[in-house]
Scaffold this active site. Structure first.
Site: not given
Ligand code: IPM
Ligand code: MG
Length: 385
Positions: A142, A192, A224, A248, A252
Protein backbone atom coordinates in the site's frame (compact mmCIF):
# COMPACT_ATOMS: atom_id res chain seq x y z
CA UNK A 1 -9.32 15.06 35.12
CA UNK A 2 -10.06 16.33 31.62
CA UNK A 3 -12.64 14.56 29.48
CA UNK A 4 -11.68 11.78 27.07
CA UNK A 5 -11.72 13.39 23.64
CA UNK A 6 -12.99 11.58 20.54
CA UNK A 7 -12.62 13.00 17.05
CA UNK A 8 -15.64 11.93 14.96
CA UNK A 9 -15.10 11.55 11.22
CA UNK A 10 -18.48 10.60 9.69
CA UNK A 11 -17.17 10.58 6.11
CA UNK A 12 -19.40 9.60 3.21
CA UNK A 13 -22.39 7.49 2.20
CA UNK A 14 -23.95 5.78 5.21
CA UNK A 15 -21.02 6.96 7.38
CA UNK A 16 -22.83 9.97 8.89
CA UNK A 17 -26.01 7.93 9.60
CA UNK A 18 -24.25 5.11 11.42
CA UNK A 19 -21.82 7.40 13.22
CA UNK A 20 -24.67 9.48 14.65
CA UNK A 21 -26.03 6.33 16.27
CA UNK A 22 -22.56 5.30 17.48
CA UNK A 23 -21.96 8.72 19.02
CA UNK A 24 -25.27 8.61 20.87
CA UNK A 25 -24.55 5.09 22.15
CA UNK A 26 -21.01 6.08 23.15
CA UNK A 27 -22.03 9.18 25.10
CA UNK A 28 -24.91 7.30 26.74
CA UNK A 29 -22.81 4.38 27.95
CA UNK A 30 -20.13 6.79 29.18
CA UNK A 31 -22.75 8.70 31.15
CA UNK A 32 -23.94 5.47 32.81
CA UNK A 33 -20.32 4.75 33.80
CA UNK A 34 -19.47 8.29 34.94
CA UNK A 35 -16.79 8.51 32.29
CA UNK A 36 -16.38 12.07 31.00
CA UNK A 37 -16.21 12.15 27.22
CA UNK A 38 -16.40 14.91 24.63
CA UNK A 39 -16.51 14.80 20.85
CA UNK A 40 -15.63 17.05 17.92
CA UNK A 41 -16.61 16.37 14.31
CA UNK A 42 -14.65 17.05 11.12
CA UNK A 43 -15.55 16.35 7.46
CA UNK A 44 -13.45 13.53 6.02
CA UNK A 45 -12.99 11.66 2.74
CA UNK A 46 -15.34 12.81 -0.02
CA UNK A 47 -17.01 15.27 2.36
CA UNK A 48 -13.64 16.95 3.00
CA UNK A 49 -12.86 16.90 -0.71
CA UNK A 50 -16.17 18.65 -1.44
CA UNK A 51 -15.50 21.28 1.23
CA UNK A 52 -11.73 21.76 0.94
CA UNK A 53 -10.51 20.00 -2.23
CA UNK A 54 -8.56 17.39 -0.24
CA UNK A 55 -9.79 14.19 1.47
CA UNK A 56 -8.15 15.13 4.75
CA UNK A 57 -6.98 18.58 5.85
CA UNK A 58 -3.92 19.39 7.95
CA UNK A 59 -6.32 20.64 10.62
CA UNK A 60 -8.02 17.24 10.76
CA UNK A 61 -4.69 15.41 10.98
CA UNK A 62 -3.69 17.71 13.84
CA UNK A 63 -7.05 17.19 15.57
CA UNK A 64 -6.62 13.42 15.23
CA UNK A 65 -3.17 13.53 16.86
CA UNK A 66 -4.51 15.70 19.65
CA UNK A 67 -7.54 13.46 20.33
CA UNK A 68 -7.57 10.42 22.61
CA UNK A 69 -9.20 8.36 19.87
CA UNK A 70 -10.78 8.71 16.43
CA UNK A 71 -14.12 7.17 15.38
CA UNK A 72 -14.69 7.00 11.64
CA UNK A 73 -17.78 6.15 9.56
CA UNK A 74 -16.82 5.28 5.98
CA UNK A 75 -15.31 6.98 2.95
CA UNK A 76 -15.85 6.99 -0.80
CA UNK A 77 -18.59 6.97 -3.39
CA UNK A 78 -19.05 6.73 -7.14
CA UNK A 79 -18.95 10.51 -7.58
CA UNK A 80 -15.25 10.41 -6.65
CA UNK A 81 -14.26 7.70 -9.13
CA UNK A 82 -13.10 10.27 -11.63
CA UNK A 83 -11.24 12.68 -9.34
CA UNK A 84 -7.43 12.87 -9.33
CA UNK A 85 -6.25 9.65 -7.59
CA UNK A 86 -4.05 11.73 -5.28
CA UNK A 87 -7.14 13.28 -3.66
CA UNK A 88 -9.56 10.34 -3.74
CA UNK A 89 -11.38 9.75 -0.42
CA UNK A 90 -9.44 6.49 0.14
CA UNK A 91 -6.17 8.43 0.07
CA UNK A 92 -7.41 10.46 3.02
CA UNK A 93 -7.95 7.26 4.99
CA UNK A 94 -4.49 5.93 4.13
CA UNK A 95 -2.94 9.31 5.04
CA UNK A 96 -4.75 9.34 8.39
CA UNK A 97 -3.65 5.79 9.23
CA UNK A 98 -0.04 6.65 8.36
CA UNK A 99 -0.19 9.95 10.25
CA UNK A 100 -1.44 8.24 13.41
CA UNK A 101 1.05 5.38 13.03
CA UNK A 102 -1.72 2.84 13.61
CA UNK A 103 0.16 -0.18 12.33
CA UNK A 104 -1.97 -2.89 13.94
CA UNK A 105 -5.44 -3.39 12.51
CA UNK A 106 -7.59 -5.67 14.64
CA UNK A 107 -10.51 -7.11 12.68
CA UNK A 108 -12.57 -9.63 14.60
CA UNK A 109 -14.69 -11.99 12.52
CA UNK A 110 -17.09 -13.87 14.71
CA UNK A 111 -20.42 -15.52 14.21
CA UNK A 112 -23.14 -13.88 16.28
CA UNK A 113 -25.38 -16.71 17.57
CA UNK A 114 -28.51 -14.77 16.57
CA UNK A 115 -27.20 -14.50 12.99
CA UNK A 116 -25.86 -18.05 12.61
CA UNK A 117 -28.29 -18.81 9.76
CA UNK A 118 -27.07 -15.76 7.77
CA UNK A 119 -23.73 -17.34 6.81
CA UNK A 120 -23.36 -18.65 3.26
CA UNK A 121 -21.59 -21.66 4.81
CA UNK A 122 -23.28 -24.61 6.51
CA UNK A 123 -24.15 -23.85 10.12
CA UNK A 124 -21.93 -26.65 11.47
CA UNK A 125 -18.89 -24.99 9.82
CA UNK A 126 -19.43 -21.52 11.23
CA UNK A 127 -20.95 -22.20 14.64
CA UNK A 128 -17.82 -21.45 16.65
CA UNK A 129 -16.03 -19.12 14.30
CA UNK A 130 -14.21 -16.44 16.28
CA UNK A 131 -11.19 -15.18 14.40
CA UNK A 132 -9.10 -12.11 15.11
CA UNK A 133 -7.33 -10.77 12.06
CA UNK A 134 -4.26 -8.69 12.83
CA UNK A 135 -3.48 -6.83 9.65
CA UNK A 136 -0.36 -4.69 9.22
CA UNK A 137 -1.86 -1.36 8.22
CA UNK A 138 0.75 1.25 7.36
CA UNK A 139 3.33 -0.60 5.29
CA UNK A 140 3.64 -3.23 2.58
CA UNK A 141 2.48 -2.74 -0.98
CA UNK A 142 0.00 0.00 0.00
CA UNK A 143 2.85 2.37 0.78
CA UNK A 144 5.96 0.84 -0.85
CA UNK A 145 8.15 2.85 -3.23
CA UNK A 146 8.73 2.98 -6.11
CA UNK A 147 5.18 3.05 -7.40
CA UNK A 148 3.67 4.57 -10.50
CA UNK A 149 2.58 4.27 -14.10
CA UNK A 150 5.08 5.36 -16.73
CA UNK A 151 6.15 4.87 -20.33
CA UNK A 152 4.59 5.90 -23.64
CA UNK A 153 0.94 5.01 -24.43
CA UNK A 154 0.64 1.38 -25.50
CA UNK A 155 3.82 0.43 -23.62
CA UNK A 156 3.14 1.83 -20.18
CA UNK A 157 4.11 -0.04 -17.01
CA UNK A 158 2.21 0.09 -13.75
CA UNK A 159 4.10 -0.99 -10.64
CA UNK A 160 4.02 -1.10 -6.88
CA UNK A 161 6.49 -2.38 -4.34
CA UNK A 162 5.79 -4.84 -1.55
CA UNK A 163 8.37 -4.07 1.10
CA UNK A 164 8.63 -4.78 4.83
CA UNK A 165 11.56 -4.07 7.10
CA UNK A 166 12.44 -6.37 9.98
CA UNK A 167 11.28 -3.85 12.65
CA UNK A 168 7.95 -3.38 10.85
CA UNK A 169 7.36 -7.13 10.79
CA UNK A 170 8.53 -7.62 14.36
CA UNK A 171 6.18 -5.04 15.92
CA UNK A 172 3.02 -6.38 14.25
CA UNK A 173 3.99 -9.99 14.93
CA UNK A 174 4.69 -9.26 18.63
CA UNK A 175 1.29 -7.56 18.91
CA UNK A 176 -0.36 -10.59 17.34
CA UNK A 177 1.42 -13.03 19.66
CA UNK A 178 0.36 -10.92 22.64
CA UNK A 179 -3.26 -10.96 21.50
CA UNK A 180 -3.15 -14.72 20.91
CA UNK A 181 -1.87 -15.18 24.47
CA UNK A 182 -5.06 -13.60 25.78
CA UNK A 183 -7.27 -15.78 23.54
CA UNK A 184 -7.00 -19.43 22.49
CA UNK A 185 -3.21 -19.24 22.10
CA UNK A 186 -3.01 -20.09 18.41
CA UNK A 187 -1.36 -17.82 15.87
CA UNK A 188 -1.41 -18.32 12.11
CA UNK A 189 0.96 -16.20 10.03
CA UNK A 190 -0.09 -15.82 6.40
CA UNK A 191 2.36 -15.15 3.58
CA UNK A 192 3.45 -16.15 0.09
CA UNK A 193 6.96 -17.18 1.11
CA UNK A 194 7.14 -19.77 -1.67
CA UNK A 195 7.30 -16.92 -4.20
CA UNK A 196 8.08 -13.58 -2.53
CA UNK A 197 11.35 -12.59 -0.80
CA UNK A 198 9.51 -10.10 1.40
CA UNK A 199 7.61 -13.04 2.88
CA UNK A 200 10.65 -15.23 3.30
CA UNK A 201 11.90 -12.48 5.61
CA UNK A 202 8.43 -12.24 7.24
CA UNK A 203 8.52 -15.96 8.04
CA UNK A 204 12.03 -15.81 9.50
CA UNK A 205 11.02 -12.91 11.76
CA UNK A 206 7.94 -14.81 12.99
CA UNK A 207 10.06 -17.87 13.77
CA UNK A 208 12.62 -15.69 15.54
CA UNK A 209 9.99 -14.14 17.81
CA UNK A 210 8.04 -17.35 18.53
CA UNK A 211 10.32 -18.48 21.44
CA UNK A 212 9.35 -15.28 23.33
CA UNK A 213 5.79 -16.64 23.47
CA UNK A 214 6.23 -20.34 24.29
CA UNK A 215 2.58 -20.76 25.27
CA UNK A 216 1.34 -19.78 21.78
CA UNK A 217 1.25 -22.40 19.01
CA UNK A 218 2.26 -20.77 15.74
CA UNK A 219 1.95 -22.01 12.19
CA UNK A 220 2.48 -20.58 8.71
CA UNK A 221 0.03 -20.72 5.83
CA UNK A 222 0.40 -19.60 2.24
CA UNK A 223 -2.24 -17.04 1.43
CA UNK A 224 -3.98 -19.13 -1.25
CA UNK A 225 -4.24 -22.05 1.15
CA UNK A 226 -5.51 -19.71 3.87
CA UNK A 227 -8.25 -18.37 1.59
CA UNK A 228 -9.32 -21.95 0.93
CA UNK A 229 -9.15 -23.03 4.59
CA UNK A 230 -11.24 -20.04 5.63
CA UNK A 231 -14.02 -21.21 3.37
CA UNK A 232 -13.74 -24.91 4.30
CA UNK A 233 -12.60 -25.06 7.96
CA UNK A 234 -12.91 -21.55 9.45
CA UNK A 235 -13.25 -22.90 12.99
CA UNK A 236 -9.53 -23.81 13.14
CA UNK A 237 -8.37 -20.17 13.29
CA UNK A 238 -7.77 -18.06 16.38
CA UNK A 239 -5.46 -15.10 15.62
CA UNK A 240 -4.27 -14.56 12.04
CA UNK A 241 -1.40 -12.13 11.38
CA UNK A 242 -0.57 -10.92 7.91
CA UNK A 243 0.53 -7.96 5.81
CA UNK A 244 -1.53 -5.06 4.54
CA UNK A 245 -2.79 -6.45 1.21
CA UNK A 246 -3.53 -10.02 2.27
CA UNK A 247 -5.14 -8.68 5.45
CA UNK A 248 -7.45 -6.48 3.40
CA UNK A 249 -8.60 -9.41 1.28
CA UNK A 250 -8.78 -12.18 3.89
CA UNK A 251 -10.57 -10.08 6.51
CA UNK A 252 -13.35 -9.38 4.00
CA UNK A 253 -13.59 -13.07 3.17
CA UNK A 254 -13.78 -14.03 6.84
CA UNK A 255 -16.32 -11.29 7.57
CA UNK A 256 -18.53 -12.46 4.72
CA UNK A 257 -18.48 -16.07 5.84
CA UNK A 258 -19.71 -15.15 9.29
CA UNK A 259 -22.75 -13.70 7.53
CA UNK A 260 -22.38 -10.50 9.45
CA UNK A 261 -20.25 -8.15 7.36
CA UNK A 262 -22.62 -5.34 8.32
CA UNK A 263 -21.97 -5.76 12.03
CA UNK A 264 -18.20 -6.12 12.24
CA UNK A 265 -16.05 -3.41 13.83
CA UNK A 266 -12.32 -2.75 13.64
CA UNK A 267 -9.60 -1.05 15.63
CA UNK A 268 -6.33 0.37 14.31
CA UNK A 269 -3.73 0.76 17.02
CA UNK A 270 -0.26 2.25 17.28
CA UNK A 271 1.43 4.09 20.11
CA UNK A 272 -0.85 7.15 20.05
CA UNK A 273 -4.59 7.65 19.49
CA UNK A 274 -6.42 4.63 18.05
CA UNK A 275 -8.61 4.76 14.95
CA UNK A 276 -11.88 2.83 15.06
CA UNK A 277 -14.13 2.13 12.09
CA UNK A 278 -16.73 -0.33 10.81
CA UNK A 279 -15.36 -2.92 8.37
CA UNK A 280 -18.19 -2.21 5.91
CA UNK A 281 -17.87 0.58 3.37
CA UNK A 282 -19.89 3.69 2.58
CA UNK A 283 -22.69 1.75 0.79
CA UNK A 284 -23.70 4.68 -1.44
CA UNK A 285 -26.61 2.65 -2.85
CA UNK A 286 -28.50 2.85 0.45
CA UNK A 287 -27.15 6.12 1.84
CA UNK A 288 -29.73 8.62 3.06
CA UNK A 289 -32.57 6.09 3.27
CA UNK A 290 -32.36 5.52 7.01
CA UNK A 291 -31.95 1.77 6.60
CA UNK A 292 -28.18 1.28 7.14
CA UNK A 293 -27.06 -1.07 9.90
CA UNK A 294 -25.46 0.96 12.72
CA UNK A 295 -24.18 -2.08 14.64
CA UNK A 296 -20.65 -2.15 13.20
CA UNK A 297 -20.24 1.52 14.11
CA UNK A 298 -21.59 0.96 17.63
CA UNK A 299 -19.27 -2.03 18.10
CA UNK A 300 -16.37 0.10 16.82
CA UNK A 301 -17.22 2.54 19.61
CA UNK A 302 -17.07 -0.43 21.99
CA UNK A 303 -13.58 -1.30 20.69
CA UNK A 304 -12.62 2.34 21.27
CA UNK A 305 -13.73 2.07 24.88
CA UNK A 306 -11.79 -1.16 25.32
CA UNK A 307 -8.53 -0.28 23.58
CA UNK A 308 -8.15 3.50 23.86
CA UNK A 309 -10.21 4.42 26.92
CA UNK A 310 -9.26 1.24 28.80
CA UNK A 311 -12.89 0.88 29.92
CA UNK A 312 -13.55 -2.76 29.19
CA UNK A 313 -16.60 -2.60 31.43
CA UNK A 314 -18.24 0.04 29.23
CA UNK A 315 -17.23 -1.82 26.07
CA UNK A 316 -18.93 -4.94 27.38
CA UNK A 317 -22.04 -2.97 28.27
CA UNK A 318 -22.30 -1.66 24.75
CA UNK A 319 -21.65 -5.09 23.23
CA UNK A 320 -24.33 -6.62 25.46
CA UNK A 321 -26.84 -3.99 24.41
CA UNK A 322 -26.21 -4.93 20.77
CA UNK A 323 -26.50 -8.65 21.55
CA UNK A 324 -29.78 -7.95 23.36
CA UNK A 325 -31.21 -6.17 20.34
CA UNK A 326 -30.15 -8.94 17.96
CA UNK A 327 -31.45 -11.51 20.42
CA UNK A 328 -34.78 -9.67 20.54
CA UNK A 329 -35.04 -10.12 16.76
CA UNK A 330 -34.45 -6.54 15.69
CA UNK A 331 -32.91 -6.46 12.21
CA UNK A 332 -31.98 -3.79 9.73
CA UNK A 333 -32.78 -4.66 6.11
CA UNK A 334 -29.35 -6.22 5.42
CA UNK A 335 -29.94 -8.88 8.07
CA UNK A 336 -33.71 -9.33 7.84
CA UNK A 337 -34.74 -12.75 6.54
CA UNK A 338 -38.42 -12.79 7.58
CA UNK A 339 -37.95 -15.62 10.09
CA UNK A 340 -40.35 -15.87 13.00
CA UNK A 341 -39.33 -13.49 15.75
CA UNK A 342 -37.51 -11.07 13.45
CA UNK A 343 -38.66 -7.50 13.15
CA UNK A 344 -37.34 -5.12 10.52
CA UNK A 345 -36.30 -1.71 11.78
CA UNK A 346 -34.43 1.31 10.41
CA UNK A 347 -31.14 2.82 11.53
CA UNK A 348 -32.68 5.21 14.02
CA UNK A 349 -35.05 2.67 15.56
CA UNK A 350 -32.24 0.17 16.08
CA UNK A 351 -30.11 2.94 17.57
CA UNK A 352 -32.94 3.85 19.96
CA UNK A 353 -33.32 0.19 20.92
CA UNK A 354 -29.60 -0.05 21.69
CA UNK A 355 -29.83 3.07 23.88
CA UNK A 356 -32.86 1.55 25.55
CA UNK A 357 -31.10 -1.76 26.16
CA UNK A 358 -28.24 0.15 27.82
CA UNK A 359 -30.56 1.40 30.52
CA UNK A 360 -33.33 -1.18 30.73
CA UNK A 361 -31.81 -4.50 29.71
CA UNK A 362 -33.10 -6.92 27.10
CA UNK A 363 -36.58 -7.56 28.43
CA UNK A 364 -38.06 -4.29 27.26
CA UNK A 365 -36.17 -4.01 23.99
CA UNK A 366 -38.60 -6.03 21.93
CA UNK A 367 -41.68 -4.30 23.31
CA UNK A 368 -40.57 -0.71 23.10
CA UNK A 369 -38.77 -0.22 19.81
CA UNK A 370 -41.01 0.96 17.00
CA UNK A 371 -41.30 -1.00 13.78
CA UNK A 372 -40.50 0.99 10.69
CA UNK A 373 -42.04 0.21 7.34
CA UNK A 374 -39.16 -0.02 4.93
CA UNK A 375 -38.48 -2.08 1.81
CA UNK A 376 -37.29 -5.67 2.15
CA UNK A 377 -33.89 -6.67 0.84
CA UNK A 378 -34.30 -7.61 -2.79
CA UNK A 379 -37.39 -5.46 -3.31
CA UNK A 380 -37.17 -3.19 -6.31
CA UNK A 381 -36.91 -0.24 -3.95
CA UNK A 382 -34.53 -1.92 -1.50
CA UNK A 383 -31.38 -2.15 -3.53
CA UNK A 384 -29.09 -3.63 -0.90
CA UNK A 385 -26.29 -5.81 -2.20
C1 IPM B 1 -10.37 -1.38 4.23
C2 IPM B 1 -10.61 -0.69 2.91
C3 IPM B 1 -9.46 0.27 2.65
C4 IPM B 1 -8.20 -0.55 2.56
C5 IPM B 1 -9.65 1.17 1.43
C6 IPM B 1 -10.92 1.94 1.49
C7 IPM B 1 -8.47 2.08 1.23
O1 IPM B 1 -10.78 -1.63 1.90
O2 IPM B 1 -10.25 -0.67 5.25
O3 IPM B 1 -10.31 -2.60 4.25
O4 IPM B 1 -7.90 -1.16 1.50
O5 IPM B 1 -7.47 -0.62 3.56
MG1 MG C 1 -10.92 -3.64 2.61
Amino acid sequence: MSAFHVLMLPGDGIGPEVLAVAEHALTTVCATGNFAIETTTHPFGGAAYDAHGVPVTEATLAAASAADAVLLGAVGGPQYDTVDPAVRPERGLLALRKHLGVYANLRPARCFPALAHASPLKAELTRNVDILFVRELIGGIYFGEPRGIDGPPGERRGYNTMVYSEPEIARIVRRAFGLAQKRRKRLTSVDKANVLEVHRLWRRVVDGIAPEFPDVAVDHLYVDNCAMQLATRPGQFDVVVTGNLFGDILSDEAAALTGSLGVLPSAALGEGPGLFEPVHGSAPDIAGQGIANPIAAVLSAAMLLRWSAKRNDLALRLERAVDDCLGAGLRTADLFTGRTGERQVGTQALGDAIIDALSTGPSRVAKKSPTVKIPRVGDATGGIQ
